[in-house]
Design an enzyme around this catalytic site. Structure first.
Site, PDB file in Angstrom:
ATOM      1  CG  HIS A  84      -0.626   0.314   2.492  1.00  0.00           C
ATOM      2  ND1 HIS A  84      -0.318  -0.649   3.428  1.00  0.00           N
ATOM      3  CD2 HIS A  84      -0.457   1.492   3.119  1.00  0.00           C
ATOM      4  CE1 HIS A  84       0.013  -0.072   4.565  1.00  0.00           C
ATOM      5  NE2 HIS A  84      -0.052   1.233   4.416  1.00  0.00           N
ATOM      6  CG  ASP A 221       0.326  -4.066   2.793  1.00  0.00           C
ATOM      7  OD1 ASP A 221       0.891  -3.593   1.797  1.00  0.00           O
ATOM      8  OD2 ASP A 221      -0.480  -3.418   3.488  1.00  0.00           O
ATOM      9  CB  SER A 651       2.636   1.568   6.511  1.00  0.00           C
ATOM     10  OG  SER A 651       1.418   1.135   7.015  1.00  0.00           O
TER      11      SER A 651
END
Ligand code: ARG
Ligand code: ASP
Length: 739
Positions: A84, A221, A651
């Site tokens: 992402h 991810d 992240s």
């Protein structure tokens, strides 16, 4: 027997109580955290984690394009981050024929890697406290504005001096603890960052919005880039002749797996938190701001979802926008539940009472006995203004894309009104024509009109302060009249006119007139101007007062509770969080284990679904159990959770074991604990990571890009095994010495 059992139980409780809240400054670990980290299992030194003089783990940590974290995992600049985080870059290289978002992308050699203009990766060289220099000559008695000015001048001087000493680096000064501390950050910014690999979205985004913020999770991810440097290994702009960057240090990858209770740390760039708010403001967030913002996004998302489910074209156009709007919407809902379930407000009130009591005993902070109530009042005064601000942000900015787009025409209108040179007008018209084309690609005017019917009235009902006539008039209309106005607004918008783009390019003067005349433009400009010139200044006044009180509060807290180390709120600077791999109790009667496996990915599989479809190759690998060296007891680990305190921006952060080796890639938090930005509770706050073994399995076995794994340094011995070996060796030596 029973006694022994009880003893073990209390031992395990005090062990997990060791798990620690906080996002700590790496240069202060030795002083503030190191002994605790050691007790929790850390095996390396504080200098191994952060050092200016020798290479350390920090040299492998990257701030990825300003918003995410990444880490270097090979001596050839290989960079790992989330799917992402790389999403827009993967998207920018995708076409219908070569759909890398859908099918994944793998460069099979350096030549096949893809350039990403504008994308940058920065690496910290040093962090230095410059509080005294920043505050030099800044008189406490000056007005807020004069203080700002004096400090800004000091900051400019420091930055200029540093740049002169070291022109190749970039410098920045950030404030911590509401301006109680200033830190000079020196960093190298690499601007040649190429895409190396990405799994298909059905792996990298598996579970999409339904699983977002949720544990148990099954998402792979990750995406892989490579940092390039010039021939001297220095940071440089993109150049075909650049070479892979050789970092001072890159992370080793450990594939031995973890056990519950194992030490972990997250090294990265948490974006922003609000840990020192008074309880009453936390209450405002969960009972005023969040519900209000949620209620507006509820309307938007319901309308988008209904159409996305039945229409493939709409789904493609809006998938990314939907994800963006739903991400915070879902987190806000979780925050409300989390604060309530943990009694967060009451616990924070208790802290405030402890502070007030301490202030009565400690002369240095005696004058702050009434500080908390003063903060409460200052925040309270801001509530109505903040709600109005959010009304604009949610409706005018996030909700109505066309309103935001129309703001871009103000320059054209200006040029026209000022009778600017034909050439300038022409240039601007062409620029806008191009922009309009990009905008229209993913825009559905009917859908937006439908959204506007729901959310413009919400804006009108919320807005009250010093309204311009056009908004005042609209506000006074009844529901039916408003609805009529809104449908006319959209029908007559220049954006609805098919000839508008050509007009912009061919007769920009006429296009400008058309824009100016349209009510859509007039209304969106009026809303924006009201936001900028009425709401923002009013809020800024309140904010200045709040900042001052908060600064005093955090300083006074340190005096009141000197034994308690404090960490500054996240502010997109490099931090270390640490904790342990831990399962948790999600709610009464529901215990979540700390890890998931490929079996669970298959359990969620819904063929053809846009969130839970799977590539057939992955299913084959699962069926043949062909996991190579990455499996564990015949199973393929996928994700796991730990008690590290993280937030947005973390992240892509590396999750490291007791030896500082990479074991996980951080990408999310568990629903039950997303209130951690304002109230952390070890019992239920968990960060979610992809197990590095799943990453390597996908790269090697799924994608056949094993050459990338060969670039990395793999460690196959577990932490426990190495500690046992070290202890055996020590015992052996002691025995020899004793003999
Ligand atoms: N919740 C994670 C974070 O805040 C992941 C967001 C991306 N995924 C998504 N489905 N929107 O960034
Ligand atoms: N998903 C977040 C990010 O993108 C991480 C988090 O909020 O925990 O940074």
């Amino acid at each position: 027997m029973k006694k022994v059992y009880l003893f073990l139980l209390s031992l395990s409780i005090s062990f997990s109580a060791l798990a620690r809240e906080g996002m700590w400054l790496p240069q202060l670990l030795a002083q503030l955290n190191y002994s605790e980290m050691q007790r929790m299992g850390l095996q390396i030194s504080a200098e191994d984690i952060y050092s200016v003089n020798q290479s350390s783990l920090k040299d492998a940590i990257v701030h990825f394009n300003g918003g995410c974290t990444g880490e270097l995992i090979s001596s050839k600049g290989l960079l790992l981050t989330n799917h992402h985080c790389g999403f827009s870059m993967i998207q920018s290289h995708s076409t219908l024929e070569k759909n890398y978002l859908k099918d994944g992308f793998w460069a099979m050699n350096l030549k096949e890697e893809l350039a990403n203009p504008g994308v940058f990766a920065s690496i910290v060289k040093s962090l230095e406290d410059v509080t005294n220099q920043v505050l030099e000559g800044v008189d406490q008695n000056l007005s807020a504005e004069e203080r700002e000015k004096a400090m800004a001048a000091n900051i400019r001087t420091i930055l200029a001096a540093e740049k002169e000493k070291n022109p190749k680096l970039d410098f920045e000064i950030k404030d911590f603890f509401y301006g109680n501390q200033y830190i000079l950050i020196s960093k190298a910014i690499y601007r040649d960052v190429r895409l190396v690999g990405a799994p298909p979205s059905s792996i990298g985004k598996y579970g999409a919005d339904t699983d977002n913020w949720v544990w148990p999770r099954h998402t792979g991810d990750f995406s892989i880039f490579r940092v390039y440097a010039d021939a001297n290994n220095e940071a440089a702009e993109y150049d075909l002749n650049n070479v892979p960057y050789t970092p001072k240090q890159h992370l080793k990858v450990n594939i031995a797996g973890t056990n519950d209770g194992d030490f972990t740390m997250v090294y990265g760039y948490p974006g922003s938190t609000q840990q020192y708010l008074p309880a009453s403001e936390v209450n405002n967030i969960i009972s005023e701001y969040n519900p209000f913002r949620i209620s507006i996004r509820d309307e938007i998302l319901a309308i988008l979802d209904a159409k996305m489910r039945v229409d493939e074209a709409t789904r493609l156009k809006y998938a990314s926008k939907y994800a963006r709007i739903s991400n915070s919407w879902k987190r806000w809902k979780g925050e409300i539940i989390g604060v309530e379930a943990t009694n967060g407000i009451i616990e924070k009130r208790k802290e405030e009472v402890r502070f007030t009591k301490a202030s009565r005993k400690i002369p240095a902070i005696a004058e702050y006995e009434h500080l908390v109530p003063e903060m409460v009042i200052a925040y309270e005064r801001r509530v109505p203004l903040y709600l109005e601000r959010y009304a604009y942000i949610e409706v005018g900015y996030y909700g109505l894309e066309s309103f935001r787009h129309l703001l871009a025409y103000s320059k054209l209108v200006d040029l026209k009104e000022k009778n600017a040179l034909a050439d300038d007008l022409q240039k601007e018209g062409e620029r806008l024509a191009l922009r309009l084309e990009g905008f229209r690609k993913d825009f559905d005017a009917d859908l937006e009109a439908e959204v506007a019917q729901k959310i413009l009235p919400l804006y009108l009902d919320a807005i009250a302060t010093d309204l311009p006539e056009i908004i005042e008039e609209l506000k006074s209309k009844d529901a039916k009249a408003r609805a009529k106005y809104i449908s006319k607004l959209f029908a007559k918008s220049p954006l609805a006119d098919q000839g508008f783009k050509d007009l912009l390019a061919n007769d920009p003067g006429k296009a400008a007139k058309m824009v100016l005349k349209s009510e859509a433009y007039q209304l969106s400009m009026a809303m924006y101007k009201h936001f900028i010139s009425v709401l923002n200044p009013a809020v800024a006044d309140q904010d200045a007062e709040i900042e001052k009180l908060q600064a005093t509060y955090v300083k006074a807290l340190q005096i009141a509770f000197p034994e308690q180390a404090m960490y500054p709120d996240a502010n997109s600077t490099l931090r270390v969080s640490y904790g342990t791999v831990e399962p948790y109790e999600a709610r009464d009667g529901v215990e979540y284990e700390s890890r998931t496996y490929l079996e669970g990915v298959l359990e969620k599989y819904v063929p053809g679904d846009y969130e839970f479809d799977l590539p057939s190759r992955l299913i084959e690998l699962h069926n043949s159990k062909d996991y190579g060296p990455y499996g564990e007891n015949g199973k393929m680990p996928v994700c796991f959770v730990a008690t590290n305190h993280t937030t947005g921006g973390n992240s892509g952060s590396p999750v490291l074991n007791a030896y500082g080796e990479l074991i996980g890639l951080n990408f999310d938090r568990a629903w039950e604990g997303v209130m951690s930005d304002m109230y952390f509770d070890t019992r239920r706050c968990r960060n979610i990571m992809v197990d590095l073994r799943y990453v390597l399995f996908i790269v090697d076995k799924f994608a056949g890009a094993g050459y990338l794994v060969e670039e990395m340094d793999l460690e196959t011995e577990s932490v426990a095994m190495r500690i046992a070996k070290a202890e055996a060796l020590k015992a052996e030596q002691e025995k020899v010495l004793a003999e």
